[in-house]
Design a protein around this motif. Structure first.
Motif, short mmCIF file in Angstrom:
data_model
loop_
_atom_site.label_atom_id
_atom_site.label_comp_id
_atom_site.label_asym_id
_atom_site.label_seq_id
_atom_site.Cartn_x
_atom_site.Cartn_y
_atom_site.Cartn_z
N GLU A 4 41.66 -45.66 13.70
CA GLU A 4 40.31 -45.08 13.66
C GLU A 4 40.22 -43.86 14.57
OE1 GLU A 4 40.78 -48.44 14.46
OE2 GLU A 4 40.45 -49.13 12.40
N LYS A 5 40.83 -43.92 15.75
CA LYS A 5 40.81 -42.80 16.70
C LYS A 5 41.57 -41.61 16.11
CE LYS A 5 40.57 -40.88 20.95
NZ LYS A 5 40.18 -39.51 20.76
N GLN A 6 42.73 -41.86 15.49
CA GLN A 6 43.49 -40.80 14.85
C GLN A 6 42.65 -40.09 13.79
OE1 GLN A 6 46.92 -42.85 13.34
NE2 GLN A 6 48.00 -42.77 15.30
N LEU A 7 41.99 -40.88 12.96
CA LEU A 7 41.17 -40.32 11.89
C LEU A 7 39.99 -39.53 12.47
CD1 LEU A 7 40.65 -40.03 8.88
CD2 LEU A 7 39.42 -42.21 8.96
N GLU A 8 39.35 -40.08 13.48
CA GLU A 8 38.23 -39.40 14.14
C GLU A 8 38.67 -38.06 14.73
OE1 GLU A 8 35.93 -40.14 18.29
OE2 GLU A 8 35.96 -41.85 16.91
N ASP A 9 39.81 -38.06 15.42
CA ASP A 9 40.32 -36.83 16.02
C ASP A 9 40.70 -35.80 14.96
OD1 ASP A 9 39.92 -37.85 18.54
OD2 ASP A 9 42.05 -38.18 18.97
N LEU A 10 41.32 -36.25 13.88
CA LEU A 10 41.72 -35.32 12.83
C LEU A 10 40.49 -34.68 12.17
CD1 LEU A 10 44.05 -33.98 11.42
CD2 LEU A 10 44.15 -35.91 9.85
N LYS A 11 39.49 -35.48 11.90
CA LYS A 11 38.25 -34.93 11.35
C LYS A 11 37.62 -33.95 12.33
CE LYS A 11 37.12 -38.63 8.13
NZ LYS A 11 36.15 -39.69 7.77
N GLY A 12 37.70 -34.26 13.63
CA GLY A 12 37.19 -33.35 14.65
C GLY A 12 37.95 -32.03 14.66
N GLY A 13 39.25 -32.09 14.42
CA GLY A 13 40.06 -30.88 14.35
C GLY A 13 39.68 -30.01 13.17
N TRP A 14 39.50 -30.61 12.00
CA TRP A 14 39.08 -29.84 10.83
C TRP A 14 37.70 -29.22 11.07
CZ3 TRP A 14 42.36 -28.06 7.57
CH2 TRP A 14 43.47 -28.79 7.17
N ASP A 69 37.80 -30.04 -0.77
CA ASP A 69 37.85 -31.49 -0.59
C ASP A 69 39.03 -31.84 0.31
OD1 ASP A 69 36.96 -34.14 -0.98
OD2 ASP A 69 38.45 -34.45 -2.56
N LEU A 70 38.85 -32.85 1.13
CA LEU A 70 39.91 -33.39 1.99
C LEU A 70 39.99 -34.88 1.76
CD1 LEU A 70 39.23 -31.77 5.49
CD2 LEU A 70 41.35 -31.60 4.22
N ARG A 71 41.20 -35.38 1.50
CA ARG A 71 41.40 -36.82 1.40
C ARG A 71 42.38 -37.23 2.49
NH1 ARG A 71 41.37 -34.96 -3.69
NH2 ARG A 71 43.57 -35.20 -4.15
N TYR A 72 42.19 -38.39 3.03
CA TYR A 72 42.98 -38.88 4.15
C TYR A 72 43.78 -40.11 3.72
CZ TYR A 72 39.79 -35.94 6.84
OH TYR A 72 39.06 -34.88 7.33
N CYS A 73 45.09 -40.04 3.91
CA CYS A 73 46.00 -41.15 3.60
C CYS A 73 46.67 -41.54 4.92
CB CYS A 73 47.05 -40.74 2.57
SG CYS A 73 46.35 -40.03 1.07
N GLN A 74 46.34 -42.71 5.44
CA GLN A 74 46.83 -43.11 6.76
C GLN A 74 48.07 -43.97 6.68
OE1 GLN A 74 42.68 -44.21 8.37
NE2 GLN A 74 43.89 -43.63 10.17
N SER A 94 43.58 -25.41 -6.34
CA SER A 94 44.90 -26.02 -6.28
C SER A 94 44.87 -27.09 -5.19
CB SER A 94 45.98 -24.97 -5.97
OG SER A 94 47.26 -25.53 -6.15
N GLN A 95 46.03 -27.67 -4.91
CA GLN A 95 46.15 -28.70 -3.89
C GLN A 95 47.37 -28.44 -3.04
OE1 GLN A 95 46.61 -29.73 -7.32
NE2 GLN A 95 44.41 -29.57 -7.56
N CYS A 96 47.32 -28.97 -1.83
CA CYS A 96 48.49 -29.02 -0.97
C CYS A 96 48.34 -30.27 -0.09
CB CYS A 96 48.65 -27.76 -0.12
SG CYS A 96 47.34 -27.47 1.08
N ALA A 97 49.37 -30.58 0.64
CA ALA A 97 49.33 -31.74 1.54
C ALA A 97 49.71 -31.28 2.94
CB ALA A 97 50.31 -32.81 1.06
N VAL A 98 49.11 -31.91 3.94
CA VAL A 98 49.42 -31.62 5.33
C VAL A 98 49.67 -32.94 6.04
CG1 VAL A 98 48.68 -30.50 7.46
CG2 VAL A 98 47.89 -29.62 5.26
N LEU A 99 50.84 -33.03 6.68
CA LEU A 99 51.21 -34.23 7.43
C LEU A 99 50.90 -34.00 8.90
CD1 LEU A 99 52.79 -36.93 7.91
CD2 LEU A 99 54.84 -35.50 8.13
N PHE A 100 50.22 -34.96 9.51
CA PHE A 100 49.95 -34.97 10.94
C PHE A 100 50.58 -36.21 11.54
CE2 PHE A 100 46.48 -32.63 9.00
CZ PHE A 100 46.33 -31.54 9.84
N LYS A 101 51.46 -36.04 12.52
CA LYS A 101 52.06 -37.15 13.25
C LYS A 101 51.46 -37.19 14.65
CE LYS A 101 56.47 -37.34 10.86
NZ LYS A 101 57.93 -37.41 11.01
N PHE A 102 51.17 -38.39 15.12
CA PHE A 102 50.53 -38.58 16.41
C PHE A 102 51.49 -39.22 17.41
CE2 PHE A 102 47.22 -38.41 13.29
CZ PHE A 102 46.17 -37.74 13.90
#
Length: 124
Positions: A4-14, A69-74, A94-102
């Motif tokens: 949940e914290k990872q998701l919250e922080d990532l949304k905060g970054g966007w 649109d942004l979709r999150y796959c955890q 179009s679409q692309c993907a971005v990987l975030f590692k914590f």
């Protein structure tokens, strides 16, 4: 760190990116982070280099770039964003993907963009 914290922080970054708050955006990243740009052969190392690059973000994105649109796959200590976007030369989108590692300290240690490189180049 919780998912949940990872998701919250990532949304905060966007949100920081959208608001033009580049210092805030950089604060979500570890000092020794890496950022792998589209094409996978250009790597920024360290939060300082990443922060400097953020000042030129408009040149790194296609003209008229807009995330629709942004979709999150955890996963475990990582989140993949599926990004729907359009730009001046890709009005139908179009679409692309971005990987975030914590890391264990809750900061992003790696950001890696996956794009159709030929399409990305043509969007400029």
């Amino acid at each position: 760190m919780s998912a949940e914290k990872q998701l919250e922080d990532l949304k905060g970054g966007w949100a920081a990116l959208a608001a033009g708050e580049m210092d805030k955006l950089a604060s979500f990243y570890a000092e020794d982070m890496i950022f792998v740009l589209p094409g996978q052969d250009d790597v920024l190392k360290g939060r300082s280099a990443f922060r400097v690059a953020l000042d030129g973000i408009s040149q790194a994105l296609p003209p008229g770039f807009d995330i629709t649109d942004l979709r999150y796959c955890q996963g475990e200590n990582e989140i993949v964003n599926i990004i729907e976007f359009k730009s001046d030369k890709l009005p139908n989108g179009s679409q692309c993907a971005v990987l975030f590692k914590f890391g264990s300290d809750s900061l992003i240690i790696e950001e890696r963009w996956f794009v159709d490189t030929e399409q990305w180049k043509a969007a400029f």
